[in-house]
Design a protein around this motif. Structure first.
Motif, short mmCIF file in Angstrom:
data_model
loop_
_atom_site.label_atom_id
_atom_site.label_comp_id
_atom_site.label_asym_id
_atom_site.label_seq_id
_atom_site.Cartn_x
_atom_site.Cartn_y
_atom_site.Cartn_z
N GLU A 122 110.60 43.85 92.17
CA GLU A 122 109.32 43.31 92.59
C GLU A 122 109.17 43.37 94.10
OE1 GLU A 122 108.15 38.90 92.48
OE2 GLU A 122 107.39 39.71 90.58
N ASP A 123 108.01 43.82 94.57
CA ASP A 123 107.72 43.90 95.99
C ASP A 123 106.71 42.83 96.34
OD1 ASP A 123 108.10 45.43 98.49
OD2 ASP A 123 105.94 45.71 98.31
N ARG A 124 106.86 42.25 97.54
CA ARG A 124 105.99 41.15 97.93
C ARG A 124 105.35 41.49 99.28
NH1 ARG A 124 108.17 34.91 98.55
NH2 ARG A 124 106.34 34.02 99.58
N TRP A 125 104.05 41.23 99.37
CA TRP A 125 103.33 41.50 100.61
C TRP A 125 102.43 40.32 100.93
CZ3 TRP A 125 97.96 41.85 101.16
CH2 TRP A 125 97.52 42.27 102.42
N THR A 126 102.40 39.96 102.21
CA THR A 126 101.57 38.85 102.67
C THR A 126 100.71 39.32 103.82
OG1 THR A 126 103.33 37.29 102.07
CG2 THR A 126 101.59 36.48 103.53
N SER A 127 99.42 38.97 103.78
CA SER A 127 98.51 39.36 104.85
C SER A 127 98.41 38.25 105.88
CB SER A 127 97.12 39.66 104.29
OG SER A 127 96.43 38.45 104.00
N ALA A 128 97.90 38.62 107.05
CA ALA A 128 97.57 37.62 108.05
C ALA A 128 96.28 36.92 107.63
CB ALA A 128 97.39 38.29 109.41
N LEU A 129 96.02 35.75 108.22
CA LEU A 129 94.74 35.09 108.02
C LEU A 129 93.69 35.84 108.82
CD1 LEU A 129 95.57 31.29 108.19
CD2 LEU A 129 94.31 32.42 106.36
N GLU A 130 92.68 36.37 108.15
CA GLU A 130 91.65 37.15 108.83
C GLU A 130 90.36 37.10 108.00
OE1 GLU A 130 92.97 41.21 109.18
OE2 GLU A 130 94.10 41.09 107.31
N PRO A 131 89.27 37.64 108.52
CA PRO A 131 88.04 37.66 107.72
C PRO A 131 88.27 38.33 106.36
CG PRO A 131 87.56 38.23 109.98
CD PRO A 131 89.06 38.16 109.88
N PRO A 132 87.59 37.85 105.32
CA PRO A 132 87.89 38.31 103.95
C PRO A 132 87.82 39.82 103.76
CG PRO A 132 86.55 36.34 103.86
CD PRO A 132 86.63 36.73 105.29
N ARG A 133 86.82 40.49 104.33
CA ARG A 133 86.74 41.96 104.15
C ARG A 133 87.98 42.65 104.69
NH1 ARG A 133 81.42 44.71 103.59
NH2 ARG A 133 82.21 46.31 105.01
N ALA A 134 88.46 42.18 105.84
CA ALA A 134 89.64 42.78 106.44
C ALA A 134 90.88 42.49 105.60
CB ALA A 134 89.83 42.27 107.86
N ALA A 135 91.00 41.26 105.08
CA ALA A 135 92.17 40.89 104.27
C ALA A 135 92.21 41.71 102.98
CB ALA A 135 92.14 39.40 103.96
N ILE A 136 91.05 41.87 102.35
CA ILE A 136 91.01 42.63 101.10
C ILE A 136 91.26 44.11 101.37
CG2 ILE A 136 89.45 43.42 99.26
CD1 ILE A 136 88.39 40.58 99.13
N ALA A 137 90.73 44.64 102.48
CA ALA A 137 91.01 46.03 102.83
C ALA A 137 92.49 46.24 103.06
CB ALA A 137 90.20 46.42 104.06
N SER A 157 79.35 39.02 106.06
CA SER A 157 79.53 37.64 106.53
C SER A 157 80.72 36.99 105.82
CB SER A 157 78.27 36.83 106.25
OG SER A 157 78.54 35.45 106.35
N PRO A 158 81.71 36.45 106.57
CA PRO A 158 82.84 35.78 105.92
C PRO A 158 82.42 34.61 105.04
CG PRO A 158 83.38 36.29 108.20
CD PRO A 158 81.91 36.58 108.03
N SER A 159 81.44 33.82 105.49
CA SER A 159 81.04 32.66 104.68
C SER A 159 80.38 33.11 103.37
CB SER A 159 80.08 31.77 105.47
OG SER A 159 78.88 32.45 105.78
N LEU A 160 79.62 34.20 103.42
CA LEU A 160 78.99 34.69 102.19
C LEU A 160 80.01 35.26 101.22
CD1 LEU A 160 75.72 36.41 103.49
CD2 LEU A 160 75.99 34.13 102.49
N PHE A 161 81.14 35.73 101.74
CA PHE A 161 82.19 36.21 100.82
C PHE A 161 82.60 35.10 99.86
CE2 PHE A 161 86.66 35.96 99.71
CZ PHE A 161 86.80 37.12 98.96
N TRP A 162 82.76 33.88 100.38
CA TRP A 162 83.21 32.79 99.52
C TRP A 162 82.17 32.43 98.48
CZ3 TRP A 162 88.17 32.06 99.60
CH2 TRP A 162 88.88 32.44 100.74
N ASP A 163 80.90 32.56 98.86
CA ASP A 163 79.83 32.37 97.88
C ASP A 163 79.89 33.45 96.80
OD1 ASP A 163 78.88 30.18 99.25
OD2 ASP A 163 77.25 31.26 100.25
#
Length: 489
Positions: A122-137, A157-163
């Protein structure tokens, strides 16, 4: 001293050493070979980590994140992706397993992903905290999937991502109106957000399918337009195709649903759930051979699995393949709310002559009141009947029929289940009339009208025989347009 790869390859021993090393590297990372581009990419199962692994997410946002990640894998690579909860063979070694968890801080997103390809470690990867589009990319990059700038499944818009995550993760058993407002707000601010249009179309479809008011074609046109906005931005958007075919089929227009699904599987032949979307209007139209072919292709891609969002695939039921139908339903859980599947778990056990077992599942289908009212109420009818309270069962059933009489999207297949319930309660006139209504609403599976055990005692008199004649004529016409060969890729 510099030493180039070209120098190494220019020597015989160097060539051998290089090739041996390459083979060793290939073997060590064999589990990752599926990430290569092309038609051979292995199927993926996506799962959510346990609740303790998440921070700052609602339940809806977790499910929405999974579905939006799935959208990207399907749209960008035509990837076979199955939600792990719907797989029936958990040890399928050909599937790469991806487990998601996340952290929300403000509007920023941090992701953690566990990946296991076949028998690989199993491989594990963790992203930095960043705007959602960047994290998902960044997450998709780890999954060897590049997101082009022009693809706007997500809002900027990061806030609209959560919506969007909240709206997309809304379950069919929930009141869709709060999530509709979220999706509407997104498209008003970012009209090129395809994911929001897809979710708005689905939510609006679920909303108007529950409304009991005067027929209003404007509502249908509006729902249709939401889906088509998604298709304009992402042609044959798989998640939107799934719900659009359900919308058109439930409206009594299986032809348009079939055409949309057939075009989508041509574009995305490895997206497994599109074959389920194709099977639905096919079975409703009585095209059971075609529906069966579509399901075989779906299951060949990732192994047998259930429909998603608590829905049930009835093709095997109508073909008389009851053991497979019951096996794919599974036994469920007292802690997981699945009103539709629990109803059918009771239904198939009643058909198989196990009334006590059936009653237990009908009770469980009502565990969360108001979750999926039509199945909850019909389960209550059968529970009452199995408790020797047939008079009350008849009262509840007639009320259910009356409430559904004015629905904007009536769903002829469910109306047929009401006809079966009337027959089970031995009101054969009401059963015949309701079966005729199911036909008028678009349910045209002639074989199940003829072979449903619940309807076996309905007198084959003039009205019934006329219904059968109409069914056969319509099904023959559909078979000419959609022969079984059209359902094979």
């Amino acid at each position: 001293m510099q030493f180039s790869l070209w120098q190494a390859l220019s020597r015989p021993k160097g060539k051998i050493a290089y090739l041996v090393g390459l083979l060793l590297i290939t073997g060590a990372f064999g589990g990752w070979l599926f990430w290569g581009r092309g038609p051979g990419r292995a199927p993926i199962s996506l799962a959510l980590a346990p609740d303790a692994a998440w921070e700052g997410f609602t339940r809806g946002q977790k499910t929405g994140l999974l579905l939006l990640l799935k959208d990207h894998l399907e749209i960008l690579h035509g990837q076979t992706v199955v939600e792990a909860a719907n797989l029936t063979e958990s040890e399928n070694s050909t599937i790469t397993r991806v487990v998601l968890s996340g952290k929300r801080v403000g509007d920023n997103l941090g992701l953690e992903v566990w990946i296991r390809a076949g028998a690989a470690t199993e491989d594990r990867w963790t992203s930095a905290l960043e705007p959602p589009r960047a994290a998902i990319a960044a997450c998709l990059n780890q999954l060897r999937t590049k997101v082009p700038a022009k693809l706007t499944v997500l809002p900027r818009s990061p806030s609209l991502f959560w919506d969007l995550a909240e709206a997309t993760g809304s379950g069919i058993e929930q009141d869709p109106r709060p999530s509709m407002l979220l999706a509407q707000r997104i498209v008003e601010q970012e009209s090129d957000c395809a994911g929001a249009w897809a979710s708005l179309g689905s939510l609006y479809y679920w909303h108007i399918s529950r409304e009991s008011s005067a027929h209003n074609t404007e509502r249908f046109h509006r729902c249709d337009s939401f889906f088509r906005k998604a298709f304009d931005l992402v042609p044959h958007y798989p998640r939107a195709v799934d719900d659009f075919t359900g919308f058109k089929t439930d409206l009594g227009n299986p032809k348009e649903a079939l055409e949309m699904a057939l075009a989508a599987v041509q574009k995305y032949p490895r997206v497994a759930h599109l074959y389920g979307a194709l099977a639905y209007p096919a079975r409703i139209s009585g095209l059971l051979d075609g529906a069966s072919r579509a399901l075989k292709i779906r299951d060949a891609l990732a192994g047998p699995h259930r429909f998603e969002r608590d829905s049930v695939e009835n093709t095997r039921l109508y073909r008389g393949e009851w053991k497979d139908f019951e096996r794919l339903l599974g036994s469920g859980s007292d802690t997981v709310n699945e009103p539709s599947r629990d109803f059918y778990r009771g239904y198939i056990r009643l058909l198989n002559g196990h009334p006590a077992q059936a009653r237990a599942f009908f009770v469980r289908a009502q565990r969360v009141k108001g979750s999926w009212v039509q199945f909850e109420t019909l389960a209550h009818v059968f529970e009452l009947a199995l408790s020797d309270n047939r008079a009350e069962a008849m009262i509840v059933l007639r009320q259910l029929k009356a409430e559904r009489a004015s629905l904007r999207i009536p769903d002829g297949e469910f109306t047929f289940k009401i006809a079966e319930a009337f027959a089970y309660l031995k009101d054969y006139d009401e059963a015949t009339e309701t079966a005729m209504r199911a036909y008028a609403q678009g349910f045209g599976c002639t074989r199940w009208y003829q072979e449903s055990p619940f309807l076996a005692e309905v007198p084959r008199q003039a009205r019934w025989n006329s219904l059968m004649q109409h069914l056969k004529e319509r099904q023959e016409l559909m078979e000419q347009i959609y022969p079984a060969s059209r359902f094979s890729n």
